[in-house]
Design a protein around this motif. Sequence first.
Motif, PDB file in Angstrom:
ATOM      1  N   SER A   1      -5.017  -1.496  -2.030  1.00 22.01           N
ATOM      2  CA  SER A   1      -4.589  -1.773  -3.517  1.00 22.01           C
ATOM      3  C   SER A   1      -5.091  -0.656  -4.320  1.00 22.01           C
ATOM      4  O   SER A   1      -4.471  -0.477  -5.340  1.00 22.01           O
ATOM      5  CB  SER A   1      -4.853  -3.326  -3.915  1.00 22.01           C
ATOM      6  N   LYS A   2      -6.274   0.014  -4.126  1.00 20.44           N
ATOM      7  CA  LYS A   2      -6.797   1.128  -4.854  1.00 20.44           C
ATOM      8  C   LYS A   2      -6.146   2.444  -4.587  1.00 20.44           C
ATOM      9  O   LYS A   2      -6.578   3.404  -4.988  1.00 20.44           O
ATOM     10  CB  LYS A   2      -8.248   1.110  -4.630  1.00 20.44           C
TER      11      LYS A   2
ATOM     12  N   LEU B   1      -2.019 -10.000   4.371  1.00 22.29           N
ATOM     13  CA  LEU B   1      -2.945  -8.660   4.561  1.00 22.29           C
ATOM     14  C   LEU B   1      -1.937  -7.574   4.472  1.00 22.29           C
ATOM     15  O   LEU B   1      -2.399  -6.520   4.069  1.00 22.29           O
ATOM     16  CB  LEU B   1      -3.614  -8.780   5.805  1.00 22.29           C
ATOM     17  N   GLN B   2      -0.844  -7.363   5.366  1.00 26.74           N
ATOM     18  CA  GLN B   2      -0.121  -6.427   5.386  1.00 26.74           C
ATOM     19  C   GLN B   2       0.564  -5.874   4.020  1.00 26.74           C
ATOM     20  O   GLN B   2       0.955  -4.899   3.897  1.00 26.74           O
ATOM     21  CB  GLN B   2       1.233  -6.722   6.419  1.00 26.74           C
ATOM     22  N   GLN B   3       0.801  -6.882   3.350  1.00 27.37           N
ATOM     23  CA  GLN B   3       1.355  -6.637   1.897  1.00 27.37           C
ATOM     24  C   GLN B   3       0.166  -6.117   0.908  1.00 27.37           C
ATOM     25  O   GLN B   3       0.423  -4.916   0.454  1.00 27.37           O
ATOM     26  CB  GLN B   3       1.713  -7.925   1.183  1.00 27.37           C
TER      27      GLN B   3
END
Length: 926
Positions: free
Chosen positions: A458-459, A432-434
């Motif tokens: 990610s967006k 999740l932290q990635q």
Amino acid sequence: MKHVESTKIDETAKVTVEELIERFHTQKSGLTQHEADERLKNYGPNTIRQGKRQSEILIFLENFTSLMAILLWVSGIIALFAGMMELGIAIWAVNVINGCFSYWQQHAAQKATDSLKKMLPAYVKVIRDGQAKQIRVEQLVIGDLFQIQAGDSVPADARIFNSSNLAVDESSLTGESVPVEKADGYRHGDGEFAQQNIVFAGTIVTKGTAHAIAVATGMQTEFGRIAQLTETQKKVIYPLQRELNHLTRQLTVIAIMLGVAFFLLAVFFVHYPIAQSFIFALGMIVAFIPEGLLPTVTLSLAQGTQRMAKKHALLKNLNSVETLGETTVICSDKTGTLTQNQMTINHIWLADGDYEVTGTGYVNNGQIQSNGAAVDLTRNRDLNRLLTIAALNNDTEVNEDPTGGQAKILGTPTEAALVILTRKAGIDAKMLQQQFSRLKELPFDSGRKLMTIITKDSKGTPLIETKGALSSELAICDQILVNGTPRPLTAGDRRQIEQVNAQYAKQGLRTLAFSYREVGASDPLNQTAIDAYTIETAEKHMVFVGLVMMADPPRPEIFAAVKNCQRAKIRIIMVTGDSPITAKSIAVRIGITSDKARVISGDELDQMSDADLRRAVSGEVIFARVAPEHKFRIVSMCQANGEIVASTGDGVNDAPALKRADIGIAMGLTGTDVAKDAADMILTDDNFASIVSAIEEGRTVYSNLQKFLLYILNSNVPEAAPSVIFLVTRGLVPLPLTVMQILTVDLGTDLLPALGLGIEKAEPGIMDQPPRPQNSHLLSHAIIWKAFGLYGLTASIISTGAYFFMNYLNGWPKIPLASSGVAYAEATTIALGAIVFCQIAAAMNCRTQTSSVFSIGLFSNHRIWLGIGVEIGLIACLMYQPFLQEIFNTGPLNVVAWGFLFCIPLPLFLFEEGRKWLVRRIKHVR
């Protein structure tokens, strides 16, 4: 070198850093090495000075100077004066062996205690001559600038002048389980050691970093001050020591009175020569003294310590075993003793309802449930959002112990609880932290009570996520998340959230609130630089998500342990540095007190007189937010009420009370050096339940000592009866038992079975009885009646009858009673044998007080049966070995005489079993 001195902590906290640097004659580049060396030379190393230990020689000699040991030394001298050199040497040998064994046990316990000491850090980073360098912690001096970070133990009392997200676990001083946030500015919280910009020696940094200036080292620190307070307390005398001294005085008076009486009767009634009468009287005195008492006491205590060591309780002093058995009150701290010292989330509240979280401690076992069923996170967007914030807004790592031991955390207990919560939900925090890379953190501070992070998905959409105190969260929220969609936060919503919070607070649960805000296209922060995200711009217009409720849960085994204490009529008083609400909720939950218990805070305690406090500790009471002096005073007032007090603790703040208590119990895993030094017992598993097992052992030891006394004293009556007959008949009936034969029983045949009784297992129902009254004694009325009346009189009749029976077989009354020769030797031998065989029955009968011997197993105590075998073999050797016949005036017995002897034990055993059955029936009817 310029003179410097440590100052009062609160005064130090209030002055500016510049004033402090000037006061301690240092600078921001640190001390020079030369100045540091001079200060070390003048003020000494930064160590907690241990209390002065006695020299090993004095400790060794103490084992030979108790009142009973002195009595045995005197007995040996009397035996030598009476011409019985072998007896005198034997008595002294018993004393020497016992003293050496006792010293060895104490030395082994002290070595084990020393191996547990690992409190202060070995090294510390300091700034000297403008350079960072690593030195041994002992070399740190007042005025030194040093660095600390997560995982470090603070080496000295120090003023913070530069910190980042710093939190410190001060439980070793305060007993409070939750780490305290620290910062540069002055602010004084509740209670002692509550200055925001001061860190204290011996506490642990749980997160963050800081630079600080040492303002007190060694014995001048708060850690050292409490250690000094502990040193000034004299250890109370153990109840068993007092009782053995009382017993020794009793037996000495009885023995001397009997000796004088026999001497006067021999001289004036029988008209014996004075010299012969004196030797006769001395022999009776020595015979009446229980030479085997000290070895039996030592062996019983040693066996108890060994059994307790297997149950995680290390005794530093043998006498502590029995003291536990007398305990009437346990003053126990909360954190880590009654509880697991592992914050655990057990409830979650969202707008759509409550959720239960199963599993306790820092382990992944458990799940999130709603109405008993596991929650599907893919369908619960609100819960998913809360768990996402918990995983991302978190700087703590939790590493579980693969062997099942306590998990290691690098960070704060609160964040560790959140890590475990996300794992129970099946969330991979690292993945999740990635996905959500952290852009910035707005660290927690005690003023606003919030921690905020800014992440990017990610967006590329920024996301603000906050966790903190409910009041602070509500102040920055204007929306609430309901079924995945934010809506306006109404006044009704706020009231409902606050009511939920209050409801859980009454249960002693701590709450943590969560909120978030998506930085959309219309948000003023959209497309701005990351530096624009400040407390003022980011922490507003948030969406309230929910609450998590957490607590330090009770140990699973504590419930049964508390019930066992209540069965045994032992009260538990919680004495903690935690908040009153939390303390009471835990006490009520585990059954220590009812909801009606009075809660007394440290401030209230300061206003109470000793008389008021004595009344308070006699009832249902809980002490919260207490300081070291408070714990000491609480223990003292319990003792003033006549209680035998056991006090538990792990911190420096517990040490004075540990030393003052009748028995101090320190934690082996989390305990400080000072606490372990002050304590009498160390729990190697930090488990309160181990105390209950130790109490049972203590009661067993005392019970076994009474069984031993009953066994050895009942033989004194048949030993004295022949002399009475001799005196009453004015010598017409020759002595049915010689002095050497009497001593054969005391130091020969009786010894091994008596030692076997000293290690008997607990009698059924021993923990269903209240602690013995302090005015009761080892030599009780019941033992006196049994020993001298029931068992002793019966054995006297049998042994005297055996004497006349043997004379009958040899022709009496047709011929006079023999006073010498083979016939006399045979008659005294069968009288001696009758006493020994009566003692065989007594050994079995003494194994229990009221229970049937069959209930504990007829053959369960192998040492008693070994002792019985040895005493039969010994009496046989006395009968048939010519050189022993000369010394003890014995002779061989025929088959008829042996048959008579073997018929003695069984009827006596069955008769006593019937008497015990009758006693049990009467008690049952009542």
